[in-house]
Motif scaffolding. Structure first.
Motif, PDB file in Angstrom:
ATOM      1  N   THR A  89       0.858  -1.184   0.000  1.00  0.00           N
ATOM      2  CA  THR A  89       0.000   0.000   0.000  1.00  0.00           C
ATOM      3  C   THR A  89       0.892   1.232   0.000  1.00  0.00           C
ATOM      4  O   THR A  89       1.350   1.681   1.046  1.00  0.00           O
ATOM      5  CB  THR A  89      -0.934   0.015   1.231  1.00  0.00           C
ATOM      6  N   ARG A  90       1.128   1.762  -1.162  1.00  0.00           N
ATOM      7  CA  ARG A  90       2.079   2.861  -1.309  1.00  0.00           C
ATOM      8  C   ARG A  90       1.411   4.200  -1.023  1.00  0.00           C
ATOM      9  O   ARG A  90       0.274   4.445  -1.418  1.00  0.00           O
ATOM     10  CB  ARG A  90       2.675   2.860  -2.710  1.00  0.00           C
ATOM     11  N   ASN A  91       2.155   5.073  -0.362  1.00  0.00           N
ATOM     12  CA  ASN A  91       1.666   6.428  -0.148  1.00  0.00           C
ATOM     13  C   ASN A  91       1.435   7.097  -1.497  1.00  0.00           C
ATOM     14  O   ASN A  91       2.002   6.698  -2.515  1.00  0.00           O
ATOM     15  CB  ASN A  91       2.647   7.220   0.717  1.00  0.00           C
ATOM     16  N   SER A  92       0.586   8.127  -1.502  1.00  0.00           N
ATOM     17  CA  SER A  92       0.164   8.705  -2.778  1.00  0.00           C
ATOM     18  C   SER A  92       1.308   9.332  -3.555  1.00  0.00           C
ATOM     19  O   SER A  92       1.326   9.303  -4.791  1.00  0.00           O
ATOM     20  CB  SER A  92      -0.935   9.753  -2.538  1.00  0.00           C
ATOM     21  N   LEU A  93       2.299   9.900  -2.865  1.00  0.00           N
ATOM     22  CA  LEU A  93       3.440  10.481  -3.561  1.00  0.00           C
ATOM     23  C   LEU A  93       4.212   9.405  -4.312  1.00  0.00           C
ATOM     24  O   LEU A  93       4.532   9.554  -5.500  1.00  0.00           O
ATOM     25  CB  LEU A  93       4.361  11.201  -2.573  1.00  0.00           C
ATOM     26  N   GLU A  94       4.532   8.316  -3.626  1.00  0.00           N
ATOM     27  CA  GLU A  94       5.272   7.231  -4.272  1.00  0.00           C
ATOM     28  C   GLU A  94       4.490   6.652  -5.445  1.00  0.00           C
ATOM     29  O   GLU A  94       5.055   6.374  -6.515  1.00  0.00           O
ATOM     30  CB  GLU A  94       5.594   6.130  -3.265  1.00  0.00           C
ATOM     31  N   GLY A 173     -17.728   8.800   8.251  1.00  0.00           N
ATOM     32  CA  GLY A 173     -16.829   7.681   8.036  1.00  0.00           C
ATOM     33  C   GLY A 173     -15.472   8.112   7.521  1.00  0.00           C
ATOM     34  O   GLY A 173     -15.103   9.293   7.585  1.00  0.00           O
ATOM     35  N   VAL A 174     -14.737   7.167   6.988  1.00  0.00           N
ATOM     36  CA  VAL A 174     -13.377   7.403   6.503  1.00  0.00           C
ATOM     37  C   VAL A 174     -13.436   8.038   5.115  1.00  0.00           C
ATOM     38  O   VAL A 174     -14.161   7.574   4.239  1.00  0.00           O
ATOM     39  CB  VAL A 174     -12.585   6.088   6.452  1.00  0.00           C
ATOM     40  N   THR A 175     -12.672   9.098   4.934  1.00  0.00           N
ATOM     41  CA  THR A 175     -12.574   9.740   3.616  1.00  0.00           C
ATOM     42  C   THR A 175     -11.298   9.340   2.887  1.00  0.00           C
ATOM     43  O   THR A 175     -11.241   9.411   1.661  1.00  0.00           O
ATOM     44  CB  THR A 175     -12.633  11.265   3.741  1.00  0.00           C
ATOM     45  N   CYS A 176     -10.271   8.935   3.625  1.00  0.00           N
ATOM     46  CA  CYS A 176      -9.024   8.473   2.997  1.00  0.00           C
ATOM     47  C   CYS A 176      -8.331   7.491   3.929  1.00  0.00           C
ATOM     48  O   CYS A 176      -8.081   7.811   5.093  1.00  0.00           O
ATOM     49  CB  CYS A 176      -8.099   9.647   2.682  1.00  0.00           C
ATOM     50  N   ARG A 177      -8.016   6.308   3.444  1.00  0.00           N
ATOM     51  CA  ARG A 177      -7.364   5.285   4.255  1.00  0.00           C
ATOM     52  C   ARG A 177      -5.843   5.418   4.227  1.00  0.00           C
ATOM     53  O   ARG A 177      -5.252   5.964   3.306  1.00  0.00           O
ATOM     54  CB  ARG A 177      -7.759   3.887   3.767  1.00  0.00           C
ATOM     55  N   ARG A 178      -5.241   4.889   5.284  1.00  0.00           N
ATOM     56  CA  ARG A 178      -3.776   4.823   5.419  1.00  0.00           C
ATOM     57  C   ARG A 178      -3.120   6.158   5.099  1.00  0.00           C
ATOM     58  O   ARG A 178      -2.207   6.234   4.292  1.00  0.00           O
ATOM     59  CB  ARG A 178      -3.223   3.675   4.571  1.00  0.00           C
ATOM     60  N   TRP A 179      -3.624   7.171   5.789  1.00  0.00           N
ATOM     61  CA  TRP A 179      -3.080   8.530   5.735  1.00  0.00           C
ATOM     62  C   TRP A 179      -3.347   9.178   4.383  1.00  0.00           C
ATOM     63  O   TRP A 179      -4.062  10.173   4.300  1.00  0.00           O
ATOM     64  CB  TRP A 179      -1.588   8.535   6.060  1.00  0.00           C
ATOM     65  N   ASN A 180      -2.780   8.635   3.321  1.00  0.00           N
ATOM     66  CA  ASN A 180      -2.976   9.234   2.003  1.00  0.00           C
ATOM     67  C   ASN A 180      -2.905   8.184   0.892  1.00  0.00           C
ATOM     68  O   ASN A 180      -2.516   8.489  -0.230  1.00  0.00           O
ATOM     69  CB  ASN A 180      -1.941  10.341   1.752  1.00  0.00           C
ATOM     70  N   TRP A 181      -3.317   6.977   1.232  1.00  0.00           N
ATOM     71  CA  TRP A 181      -3.199   5.862   0.290  1.00  0.00           C
ATOM     72  C   TRP A 181      -4.367   5.806  -0.694  1.00  0.00           C
ATOM     73  O   TRP A 181      -4.178   5.830  -1.909  1.00  0.00           O
ATOM     74  CB  TRP A 181      -3.098   4.536   1.052  1.00  0.00           C
ATOM     75  N   ARG A 182      -5.587   5.748  -0.184  1.00  0.00           N
ATOM     76  CA  ARG A 182      -6.750   5.606  -1.067  1.00  0.00           C
ATOM     77  C   ARG A 182      -7.912   6.440  -0.548  1.00  0.00           C
ATOM     78  O   ARG A 182      -8.333   6.308   0.594  1.00  0.00           O
ATOM     79  CB  ARG A 182      -7.185   4.148  -1.176  1.00  0.00           C
ATOM     80  N   GLN A 183      -8.455   7.289  -1.434  1.00  0.00           N
ATOM     81  CA  GLN A 183      -9.586   8.130  -1.073  1.00  0.00           C
ATOM     82  C   GLN A 183     -10.901   7.386  -1.308  1.00  0.00           C
ATOM     83  O   GLN A 183     -11.011   6.552  -2.201  1.00  0.00           O
ATOM     84  CB  GLN A 183      -9.569   9.414  -1.902  1.00  0.00           C
ATOM     85  N   GLY A 184     -11.916   7.722  -0.507  1.00  0.00           N
ATOM     86  CA  GLY A 184     -13.228   7.107  -0.658  1.00  0.00           C
ATOM     87  C   GLY A 184     -14.010   7.722  -1.809  1.00  0.00           C
ATOM     88  O   GLY A 184     -13.675   8.788  -2.324  1.00  0.00           O
ATOM     89  N   ARG A 185     -15.081   7.064  -2.193  1.00  0.00           N
ATOM     90  CA  ARG A 185     -15.889   7.522  -3.309  1.00  0.00           C
ATOM     91  C   ARG A 185     -16.800   8.683  -2.913  1.00  0.00           C
ATOM     92  O   ARG A 185     -17.097   9.553  -3.730  1.00  0.00           O
ATOM     93  CB  ARG A 185     -16.728   6.373  -3.866  1.00  0.00           C
ATOM     94  N   ARG A 186     -17.278   8.677  -1.670  1.00  0.00           N
ATOM     95  CA  ARG A 186     -18.278   9.665  -1.254  1.00  0.00           C
ATOM     96  C   ARG A 186     -17.800  11.088  -1.433  1.00  0.00           C
ATOM     97  O   ARG A 186     -18.566  11.957  -1.859  1.00  0.00           O
ATOM     98  CB  ARG A 186     -18.681   9.402   0.213  1.00  0.00           C
ATOM     99  N   THR A 187     -16.554  11.364  -1.103  1.00  0.00           N
ATOM    100  CA  THR A 187     -16.052  12.739  -1.152  1.00  0.00           C
ATOM    101  C   THR A 187     -15.107  12.987  -2.323  1.00  0.00           C
ATOM    102  O   THR A 187     -14.439  14.011  -2.367  1.00  0.00           O
ATOM    103  CB  THR A 187     -15.336  13.097   0.165  1.00  0.00           C
ATOM    104  N   GLN A 188     -15.033  12.077  -3.260  1.00  0.00           N
ATOM    105  CA  GLN A 188     -14.083  12.240  -4.355  1.00  0.00           C
ATOM    106  C   GLN A 188     -14.461  13.431  -5.241  1.00  0.00           C
ATOM    107  O   GLN A 188     -15.630  13.787  -5.389  1.00  0.00           O
ATOM    108  CB  GLN A 188     -14.015  10.971  -5.196  1.00  0.00           C
TER     109      GLN A 188
END
Length: 259
Positions: A89-94, A173-188
């Motif tokens: 699960t890579r951070n969004s920058l990587e 609920g969660v808007t983005c998992r693992r700090w900055n790994w994957r964003q949710g659909r609801r707030t995209q």
């Protein structure tokens, strides 16, 4: 209530939980709330920015691996700190840097701009539709009971974060998992987004000066996306840990971004 006041109240209510600050005392979150955006597809400006980001990343990666970049290495270490496996699960920058040799994604001009700024300044940067938030934004360590809406094979799927996982969330609920790994659909962000929240996640060795420079760059590009853009910013650090009204104290006074 004016839009600027609404944006400021949203940011004043945002917080970083002390459990996250304890995990990484060097962490800073710079939040930017924007209203008045005119949606649109990628244009000449966003395309030029993406191409510049791809070219600059190419010079960095010509002589080293992505994981050798200090900013990427710092985030891999942070992921390990809460039990995530950075190779899976890579951070969004990587994740973005790894895509630059074949080309960054082209989505719409709003998303394309923040992706390019993320690469150019080597900082994880996320964008969300502000109108879809319920309550304000909070960075917490999850209990494991929170709801995260995502998709699999085109179908909506509800997941739950791992206990202790660092997640961005709101009251729903969660808007983005693992700090900055994957964003949710609801707030995209979508092609109709006119009000957005941008989150710049910073760890050492990224300095406060470099963080503010990245925010300035992003805001400069956002201001061309509508005739009446309002922008409000707030910096949250470990010593403020979400206390409202800290923007000015950290050199980030709320700004009226109308052009």
């Amino acid at each position: 209530m004016t839009e600027r006041r609404r944006l400021q109240e949203f940011l004043d209510a945002a917080r970083v939980d002390t459990a996250v600050s304890a995990l990484r005392p060097d962490y800073r979150a710079l939040l930017i709330a924007v209203d008045g955006l005119v949606p649109g597809p990628g244009d000449a400006g966003s395309e030029a920015l993406l191409r510049r980001a791809e070219a600059v990343a190419g010079t960095w990666l010509a002589e080293r691996q992505v994981t050798d970049l200090p900013q990427v290495a710092s985030w891999r270490e942070a992921y390990q700190g809460f039990g995530a496996k950075p190779n899976r699960t890579r951070n969004s920058l990587e994740a973005l840097l790894r895509r630059t040799p074949s080309g960054l994604p082209r989505v719409n001009r709003l998303t394309d701009i923040y992706n390019a700024v993320s690469v150019l300044h080597r900082i994880p940067l996320g964008g969300e539709d502000l109108t879809r938030y319920q309550g304000s934004a909070a960075l917490i360590r999850a209990t494991g009971n929170e709801i995260f809406d995502t998709a699999s094979n085109g179908e909506t799927v509800i997941e739950h974060p791992e206990p202790g996982e660092v997640v961005w969330s709101d009251d729903a609920g969660v808007t983005c998992r693992r700090w900055n790994w994957r964003q949710g659909r609801r707030t995209q962000l979508t092609d109709s987004t006119t009000s957005a929240l941008f989150i710049l996640d910073a760890l050492a060795p990224l300095t406060d000066e470099a963080l503010i420079t990245a925010a300035d760059d992003l805001c400069g590009h956002l201001k061309r996306l509508g005739p009446e853009i309002s922008i409000v910013r707030r910096l949250i650090t470990a010593d403020t840990s979400g206390a409202p009204g800290t923007s000015s104290a950290h050199g980030l006074p709320s700004e009226n971004g109308r052009s």
